[in-house]
Design a protein around this motif. Structure first.
Motif, PDB file in Angstrom:
ATOM      1  N   PRO A 346      -2.238  -5.228 -12.159  1.00  0.00           N
ATOM      2  CA  PRO A 346      -1.698  -6.130 -11.135  1.00  0.00           C
ATOM      3  C   PRO A 346      -2.159  -7.565 -11.339  1.00  0.00           C
ATOM      4  O   PRO A 346      -3.048  -7.848 -12.158  1.00  0.00           O
ATOM      5  CB  PRO A 346      -2.308  -5.566  -9.853  1.00  0.00           C
ATOM      6  CG  PRO A 346      -3.676  -5.120 -10.296  1.00  0.00           C
ATOM      7  CD  PRO A 346      -3.511  -4.628 -11.727  1.00  0.00           C
ATOM      8  N   HIS A 347      -1.544  -8.470 -10.593  1.00  0.00           N
ATOM      9  CA  HIS A 347      -2.172  -9.756 -10.307  1.00  0.00           C
ATOM     10  C   HIS A 347      -3.060  -9.456  -9.116  1.00  0.00           C
ATOM     11  O   HIS A 347      -2.581  -9.021  -8.073  1.00  0.00           O
ATOM     12  CB  HIS A 347      -1.103 -10.797  -9.997  1.00  0.00           C
ATOM     13  CG  HIS A 347      -1.662 -12.160  -9.759  1.00  0.00           C
ATOM     14  ND1 HIS A 347      -2.729 -12.648 -10.460  1.00  0.00           N
ATOM     15  CD2 HIS A 347      -1.309 -13.136  -8.886  1.00  0.00           C
ATOM     16  CE1 HIS A 347      -3.009 -13.874 -10.039  1.00  0.00           C
ATOM     17  NE2 HIS A 347      -2.163 -14.182  -9.079  1.00  0.00           N
ATOM     18  N   PHE A 348      -4.373  -9.649  -9.248  1.00  0.00           N
ATOM     19  CA  PHE A 348      -5.356  -8.962  -8.403  1.00  0.00           C
ATOM     20  C   PHE A 348      -5.563  -9.547  -7.016  1.00  0.00           C
ATOM     21  O   PHE A 348      -6.329  -8.987  -6.229  1.00  0.00           O
ATOM     22  CB  PHE A 348      -6.705  -8.906  -9.128  1.00  0.00           C
ATOM     23  CG  PHE A 348      -6.762  -7.864 -10.214  1.00  0.00           C
ATOM     24  CD1 PHE A 348      -7.188  -6.580  -9.945  1.00  0.00           C
ATOM     25  CD2 PHE A 348      -6.375  -8.174 -11.509  1.00  0.00           C
ATOM     26  CE1 PHE A 348      -7.249  -5.619 -10.934  1.00  0.00           C
ATOM     27  CE2 PHE A 348      -6.424  -7.228 -12.514  1.00  0.00           C
ATOM     28  CZ  PHE A 348      -6.863  -5.941 -12.233  1.00  0.00           C
ATOM     29  N   GLU A 349      -4.957 -10.665  -6.671  1.00  0.00           N
ATOM     30  CA  GLU A 349      -5.180 -11.204  -5.333  1.00  0.00           C
ATOM     31  C   GLU A 349      -4.630 -10.242  -4.280  1.00  0.00           C
ATOM     32  O   GLU A 349      -3.689  -9.491  -4.531  1.00  0.00           O
ATOM     33  CB  GLU A 349      -4.529 -12.577  -5.184  1.00  0.00           C
ATOM     34  CG  GLU A 349      -3.018 -12.559  -5.281  1.00  0.00           C
ATOM     35  CD  GLU A 349      -2.426 -13.958  -5.339  1.00  0.00           C
ATOM     36  OE1 GLU A 349      -2.298 -14.573  -4.271  1.00  0.00           O
ATOM     37  OE2 GLU A 349      -2.100 -14.414  -6.431  1.00  0.00           O
ATOM     38  N   LYS A 350      -5.239 -10.261  -3.120  1.00  0.00           N
ATOM     39  CA  LYS A 350      -4.813  -9.427  -2.006  1.00  0.00           C
ATOM     40  C   LYS A 350      -4.422 -10.327  -0.840  1.00  0.00           C
ATOM     41  O   LYS A 350      -5.241 -11.123  -0.372  1.00  0.00           O
ATOM     42  CB  LYS A 350      -5.939  -8.477  -1.566  1.00  0.00           C
ATOM     43  CG  LYS A 350      -6.206  -7.308  -2.498  1.00  0.00           C
ATOM     44  CD  LYS A 350      -7.346  -6.470  -1.940  1.00  0.00           C
ATOM     45  CE  LYS A 350      -7.486  -5.149  -2.661  1.00  0.00           C
ATOM     46  NZ  LYS A 350      -8.568  -4.327  -2.070  1.00  0.00           N
ATOM     47  N   MET A 351      -3.180 -10.195  -0.380  1.00  0.00           N
ATOM     48  CA  MET A 351      -2.644 -11.050   0.672  1.00  0.00           C
ATOM     49  C   MET A 351      -2.468 -10.262   1.968  1.00  0.00           C
ATOM     50  O   MET A 351      -2.015  -9.115   1.952  1.00  0.00           O
ATOM     51  CB  MET A 351      -1.298 -11.635   0.247  1.00  0.00           C
ATOM     52  CG  MET A 351      -1.284 -12.261  -1.149  1.00  0.00           C
ATOM     53  SD  MET A 351      -2.440 -13.640  -1.329  1.00  0.00           S
ATOM     54  CE  MET A 351      -1.735 -14.823  -0.194  1.00  0.00           C
ATOM     55  N   LEU A 352      -2.784 -10.906   3.089  1.00  0.00           N
ATOM     56  CA  LEU A 352      -2.659 -10.247   4.385  1.00  0.00           C
ATOM     57  C   LEU A 352      -1.225  -9.815   4.656  1.00  0.00           C
ATOM     58  O   LEU A 352      -0.982  -8.714   5.161  1.00  0.00           O
ATOM     59  CB  LEU A 352      -3.145 -11.175   5.502  1.00  0.00           C
ATOM     60  CG  LEU A 352      -3.014 -10.631   6.931  1.00  0.00           C
ATOM     61  CD1 LEU A 352      -3.863  -9.376   7.116  1.00  0.00           C
ATOM     62  CD2 LEU A 352      -3.397 -11.697   7.955  1.00  0.00           C
ATOM     63  N   TYR A 353      -0.248 -10.674   4.335  1.00  0.00           N
ATOM     64  CA  TYR A 353       1.139 -10.325   4.655  1.00  0.00           C
ATOM     65  C   TYR A 353       1.614  -9.116   3.869  1.00  0.00           C
ATOM     66  O   TYR A 353       2.448  -8.342   4.357  1.00  0.00           O
ATOM     67  CB  TYR A 353       2.075 -11.524   4.458  1.00  0.00           C
ATOM     68  CG  TYR A 353       2.086 -12.151   3.083  1.00  0.00           C
ATOM     69  CD1 TYR A 353       2.785 -11.584   2.023  1.00  0.00           C
ATOM     70  CD2 TYR A 353       1.422 -13.351   2.851  1.00  0.00           C
ATOM     71  CE1 TYR A 353       2.808 -12.173   0.774  1.00  0.00           C
ATOM     72  CE2 TYR A 353       1.446 -13.952   1.610  1.00  0.00           C
ATOM     73  CZ  TYR A 353       2.136 -13.364   0.574  1.00  0.00           C
ATOM     74  OH  TYR A 353       2.154 -13.959  -0.684  1.00  0.00           O
ATOM     75  N   ASP A 354       1.091  -8.902   2.659  1.00  0.00           N
ATOM     76  CA  ASP A 354       1.433  -7.691   1.914  1.00  0.00           C
ATOM     77  C   ASP A 354       0.862  -6.458   2.602  1.00  0.00           C
ATOM     78  O   ASP A 354       1.534  -5.428   2.732  1.00  0.00           O
ATOM     79  CB  ASP A 354       0.896  -7.769   0.480  1.00  0.00           C
ATOM     80  CG  ASP A 354       1.733  -8.666  -0.409  1.00  0.00           C
ATOM     81  OD1 ASP A 354       2.959  -8.730  -0.204  1.00  0.00           O
ATOM     82  OD2 ASP A 354       1.162  -9.309  -1.305  1.00  0.00           O
ATOM     83  N   GLN A 355      -0.411  -6.543   3.024  1.00  0.00           N
ATOM     84  CA  GLN A 355      -1.044  -5.394   3.674  1.00  0.00           C
ATOM     85  C   GLN A 355      -0.282  -5.022   4.947  1.00  0.00           C
ATOM     86  O   GLN A 355      -0.025  -3.850   5.225  1.00  0.00           O
ATOM     87  CB  GLN A 355      -2.510  -5.695   4.018  1.00  0.00           C
ATOM     88  CG  GLN A 355      -3.324  -6.383   2.933  1.00  0.00           C
ATOM     89  CD  GLN A 355      -3.251  -5.709   1.577  1.00  0.00           C
ATOM     90  OE1 GLN A 355      -3.247  -4.483   1.452  1.00  0.00           O
ATOM     91  NE2 GLN A 355      -3.168  -6.520   0.524  1.00  0.00           N
ATOM     92  N   ALA A 356       0.097  -6.040   5.733  1.00  0.00           N
ATOM     93  CA  ALA A 356       0.781  -5.789   7.006  1.00  0.00           C
ATOM     94  C   ALA A 356       2.118  -5.093   6.782  1.00  0.00           C
ATOM     95  O   ALA A 356       2.442  -4.088   7.430  1.00  0.00           O
ATOM     96  CB  ALA A 356       0.982  -7.110   7.748  1.00  0.00           C
ATOM     97  N   GLN A 357       2.904  -5.624   5.862  1.00  0.00           N
ATOM     98  CA  GLN A 357       4.244  -5.075   5.650  1.00  0.00           C
ATOM     99  C   GLN A 357       4.204  -3.717   4.958  1.00  0.00           C
ATOM    100  O   GLN A 357       5.011  -2.831   5.256  1.00  0.00           O
ATOM    101  CB  GLN A 357       5.075  -6.060   4.836  1.00  0.00           C
ATOM    102  CG  GLN A 357       5.361  -7.357   5.578  1.00  0.00           C
ATOM    103  CD  GLN A 357       6.123  -8.348   4.730  1.00  0.00           C
ATOM    104  OE1 GLN A 357       7.346  -8.425   4.781  1.00  0.00           O
ATOM    105  NE2 GLN A 357       5.393  -9.108   3.931  1.00  0.00           N
ATOM    106  N   LEU A 358       3.254  -3.526   4.039  1.00  0.00           N
ATOM    107  CA  LEU A 358       3.170  -2.236   3.353  1.00  0.00           C
ATOM    108  C   LEU A 358       2.585  -1.161   4.259  1.00  0.00           C
ATOM    109  O   LEU A 358       2.935   0.016   4.140  1.00  0.00           O
ATOM    110  CB  LEU A 358       2.353  -2.376   2.064  1.00  0.00           C
ATOM    111  CG  LEU A 358       3.072  -3.149   0.960  1.00  0.00           C
ATOM    112  CD1 LEU A 358       2.131  -3.442  -0.206  1.00  0.00           C
ATOM    113  CD2 LEU A 358       4.300  -2.383   0.463  1.00  0.00           C
ATOM    114  N   LEU A 359       1.695  -1.547   5.165  1.00  0.00           N
ATOM    115  CA  LEU A 359       1.211  -0.592   6.164  1.00  0.00           C
ATOM    116  C   LEU A 359       2.384  -0.036   6.960  1.00  0.00           C
ATOM    117  O   LEU A 359       2.496   1.184   7.167  1.00  0.00           O
ATOM    118  CB  LEU A 359       0.213  -1.276   7.102  1.00  0.00           C
ATOM    119  CG  LEU A 359      -0.191  -0.500   8.355  1.00  0.00           C
ATOM    120  CD1 LEU A 359      -0.796   0.850   8.000  1.00  0.00           C
ATOM    121  CD2 LEU A 359      -1.159  -1.334   9.204  1.00  0.00           C
TER     122      LEU A 359
END
Length: 597
Positions: A346-359
């Protein structure tokens, strides 16, 4: 903005059904217009800037609250914040503007910083010939959106860091993304580009202004023509058939669907939560159509086939993403995107909006398809959020960086993924022989590293392993002659030990801005997942986030602010997505709790 308007249109009927909720929502007042306004600094409290290099004075970014801008506060470049002071300086000194837009967890932003903005000779070129302005795109999505449109239109692609050269009147002349400090791979070097543009400005300023003005007019005409075309189509009813549009969208997704590896299109592959929501909605619609078409066997077969294809595209992609390297198998949560088609590196950064939508995506998949793996993926995402992106007052931080220092080395020697990858020997040091053997088999570990050369063309991860769930525990019971319970206990023990060992490494930088829109997404997801995941505490957690937003991200007159950090407002005005996503979160929280307060 267009998507946010659509969301608001969808929300209005829900608001009207709950009269008492209207009073609560009126706490948040929306401005009637949005413009590119300079940030007003209302407080002197700021996050701690990075340690200054020896014998170097800070530039004008030192008083910013943005973690991204503070990362550049000790560059030799004489940076300015976006605002009238910088614009007036450009007009007074008759210099073009160099506008650099990025965000704190951006890997290539860090690369360009290390190569160019920390370079004394390149900084001198910028300081002598330009007024240089830094913008945090997460803090000012309005500014970012305008110039991203320009860069995408003239180059065919966009991204960050975004580098744009403007007239003193803010009209863009030339733009791109990352430029290296030396010419390579067909890219002009950044210092050469700066000198060429400066030379043109000095020798032919009228041509510079006219071309920038002409380009801007062409963009305006294109946008206006597109809007007129859409309006004309609506007037004649071309886009009135929602089912026809939905079917067209399904056909497009099926055409680009990777049937072998999941996902849509080729590398890089991004998680697309909105696509999963669309596919699930259409699957249900076509299942309903198959029931209605009881007396039309052909129509029923077609509807069932379409519904099944939607299921396959959703489940296959979600499964590949969660089992691949896009997911953090030790702490939970997802990285930004996969650089390869395998969902491995992956591109290793972790974004809040990704976590929210994937949850929300994995929770919805669990509800529809009753696969406990989807439930466990959603639950581990909540665990990650609560452990690493939760602010003390209840809000959620923005992101974690892709890069981190290696073995405590100096800041400038950070490497992407250093926090997450393992050598085979490191794994053996932390696990007993039985645990290592099981873990290596389950998570695809190889003695010489498991990352293919085509996934790592620069050789950054040579001899390294990045974990992916190659085999489920149930796949290995016969091979290791163990019960499923015993095998899962060994794997759990291994993950706990490795997580503890990993947490002793230097952590990636965390951007501690609390962005209103992204917190709205998170509030919505936590409220929506509470019942299906049987996590009542998620409602309480979402409520704490709302209280944090009300305390720190709302002005006294009720207008929303874009973000805050450590309890202090950034001063940046909210944009439409902040209102739309927070309202959506409030409505979902009300429906989950019944509490209008």
């Amino acid at each position: 903005r267009y998507l946010s308007v659509l969301l608001l249109q969808r929300l209005l009927p829900r608001i009207r059904r709950h009269p008492r909720l209207v009073q609560t929502l009126s706490f948040f007042r929306a401005p009637f217009s949005f413009s590119i306004l300079p940030i007003r600094q209302n407080s002197t409290t700021t996050p701690t800037p990075p340690s200054p290099p020896q014998n170097r004075k800070p530039n004008n970014l030192i008083n910013s609250k943005s973690p991204y801008l503070l990362q550049h506060a000790y560059n030799p470049v004489n940076w300015h914040q976006w605002g009238e002071e910088a614009f007036e300086k450009a007009r007074t000194e008759n210099k073009p503007i160099f506008l650099s837009i990025g965000y704190s967890s951006c890997h290539w932003c860090r690369v360009m910083n290390d190569e160019s903005f920390e370079n004394e000779s390149i900084a001198e070129i910028l300081n002598q010939n330009f007024i240089s302005i830094k913008v945090d795109r997460e803090e000012r999505p309005d500014v970012d959106g305008i110039y991203l449109l320009f860069v995408t239109a003239v180059t065919g692609h966009g991204g960050w860091p975004m580098s744009v050269f403007l007239t003193p009147d803010l009209n863009p002349y030339f733009g791109g993304t990352y430029f290296p400090n030396q010419s390579r791979h067909g890219l002009i070097s950044f210092p050469d580009l700066c000198l060429r543009i400066s030379d043109l400005w000095k020798k032919q300023p009228d041509l510079f202004r006219e071309e920038s003005k002409s380009t801007l007019e062409q963009l305006k005409n294109y946008i206006n023509a597109s809007e007129k075309t859409e309006k004309a189509e609506e007037d004649v009813g071309v886009v009135d058939d929602g089912r026809k549009l939905a079917r067209s969208g399904l056909e497009h997704l099926e055409n680009i669907f990777d049937k072998e590896l999941g996902g849509f299109g080729t590398a890089p592959k991004f998680p697309r939560p909105a696509v999963f929501s669309f596919l699930n909605t259409q699957r249900l619609a076509f299942l309903e159509e198959s029931i209605i078409a009881t007396n039309n066997e052909d129509k029923k077969k077609v509807a069932l086939a379409v519904a099944e294809m939607a299921r396959i595209m959703t489940c296959s992609t979600l499964m590949r993403m969660a089992r691949g390297g896009l997911r953090d198998h030790l702490a939970g949560g997802f990285h930004r995107y996969s650089v390869d088609e395998l969902w491995h590196v992956p591109h290793f950064e972790k974004m809040l909006y990704d976590q929210a939508q994937l949850l929300k995506a994995y929770t919805e998949a669990f509800v529809l398809y009753d696969d406990p793996f989807f439930r466990d993926t959603a639950t581990s995402t909540i665990d990650y959020l609560n452990s690493y992106l939760s602010a003390p007052e209840g809000g959620f931080y923005s992101s974690e960086d892709a890069d981190s220092s290696v073995d405590g080395s100096e800041e400038r020697l950070k490497k992407e993924g250093a926090f997450y990858v393992w050598t085979d020997q490191e794994l053996k040091q932390h696990l007993n022989p039985v645990e290592y053997k099981l873990f290596a088999r389950a998570y695809g570990v190889k003695p010489d590293g498991n990352i293919l050369k085509r996934s790592d063309p620069q050789g950054e991860f040579e001899h390294k392993n990045h974990l992916l769930l190659q085999f489920l525990p149930s796949d290995l019971t016969k091979e290791f002659d163990m019960s499923l319970t015993e095998l899962e206990e060994h794997l759990y023990s291994a993950r706990v030990q490795l997580l503890a060992a990993r947490n002793s490494r230097p952590r990636p930088h965390r951007d501690e801005k609390e962005i209103t829109a992204w917190n709205g997404l998170m509030i919505s997801s936590l409220a929506s997942c509470a019942a299906p995941l049987k996590k009542k505490e998620s409602v309480a957690r979402a409520t704490r986030a709302v209280e944090s937003m009300k305390k720190n991200n709302v002005k006294e007159n009720g207008w929303l602010l874009r973000s805050s950090i450590h309890g202090q407002s950034s001063g940046a005005p909210a944009v439409l997505s902040d209102y739309a996503f927070l309202i959506d979160g409030l409505l979902n929280l009300y429906e989950a709790s019944g509490d209008v307060d």
